[in-house]
Design a protein around this motif. Structure first.
Motif: not given
Length: 288
Positions: A117-136
């Motif tokens: 989970l820590r690794k997943e959290f570190e590489i987490l980033h917003m995808k192109e076309g993804e909305s603010v609500n979905d990413y948060i």
């Protein structure tokens, strides 16, 4: 019809194999019933030779009655096949401890899961076309999973993660937020509200820009026969672009009114030019 003052009883959380999520819901449910202390500490059984007063006896009987009610809730929450694997079911604490031991996993499994989970959290980033609500929502889901596994993740760490992993189109917004706010005291809700406002403005700008392009395109084109923005000799069928717009126009669909072929106007017709030369030669011969 139910009265306005009627209270809907919360449903008992059913165990679906995800212990961490179920235990959180079940604990909250039992706390709302004021039964959690029985699960956490159990019934305080007096020693065999202890002589109890009437008040102590009544208190002990009340605890046993509450424990029976707590066991009833647990029985309804846990499937029969799982209950059959629990050997000791004398008290609600016995049932809870058995479920925790069988389904929460060992410390080694928890460490491995937390590391993933820590690794997943570190590489987490917003995808192109993804909305603010979905990413948060995706970021908070990962953060909550880490907290369930024992990670002490502060809100400021989640805020910084969201700010520094937004897509490229939010770069100027992020700079503005960092300059105008104290990140250490900025809440996730406030950050989300600010990002949503900017996202809505960008969406409106794109829609207006597309509408302007369509309006401009329609203003520079027309359908008719030799009339409109194009002024010249001859007639033709098709759509013409005004010379005032400085645009190039494809004549493939233009029909000549002289030879009825496509690709040129009447004044450009090569057949007409040939006929003119022939007629001029005949006239010249008659004169001579």
């Amino acid at each position: 019809m139910a009265s306005e003052n009627s209270f809907v009883q919360p449903s008992i959380p059913r165990f679906d194999g995800h212990y961490d999520h179920w235990s959180m819901l079940m604990e909250n449910f039992l706390r709302s019933k004021d039964y959690w202390s029985l699960v956490e500490t159990g019934i305080a059984e007096p020693a065999i030779e202890t002589v109890l007063t009437e008040a102590q006896i009544k208190t002990l009987e009340d605890q046993k009655l509450k424990d029976l009610k707590t066991k009833n809730y647990l029985f309804q929450a846990i499937d029969r096949t799982i209950l059959e694997t629990i050997l000791k079911k004398d008290t609600s604490k016995d049932i809870w401890d058995s479920m925790k031991k069988n389904y929460k996993g060992t410390a080694r499994v928890k460490r491995a899961l937390l590391q993933a989970l820590r690794k997943e959290f570190e590489i987490l980033h917003m995808k192109e076309g993804e909305s603010v609500n979905d990413y948060i929502a995706r970021t908070l889901s990962n953060a909550n999973k880490m907290r369930i596994q024992g990670e002490k993740l502060e809100e400021v760490a989640v805020v910084e993660k969201i700010i520094h992993s937004m897509s490229r189109k939010f770069y100027y917004v992020v700079c503005s937020i960092e300059e105008s706010n104290d990140i250490d005291s900025l809440s996730i809700d406030a950050l989300q509200s600010s990002l949503l406002v900017h996202e809505q403005r960008m969406t409106n700008y794109v829609v207006e820009e597309q509408a302007l392009k369509v309006t401009t395109h329609e203003g520079t084109t027309f359908s008719g026969r030799g009339r409109g923005g194009f002024r010249g000799r001859g007639r033709g069928r098709g759509r013409h672009l005004s010379y005032n717009q400085g645009a190039q126009f494809n004549k493939e669909r233009v029909e000549c009114y002289h030879c009825h072929k496509l690709g040129h106007y009447q004044y450009e017709c090569p057949d007409k030019e040939k006929e003119t030369k022939v007629n001029f030669g005949e006239i010249e011969g008659e004169i001579l």
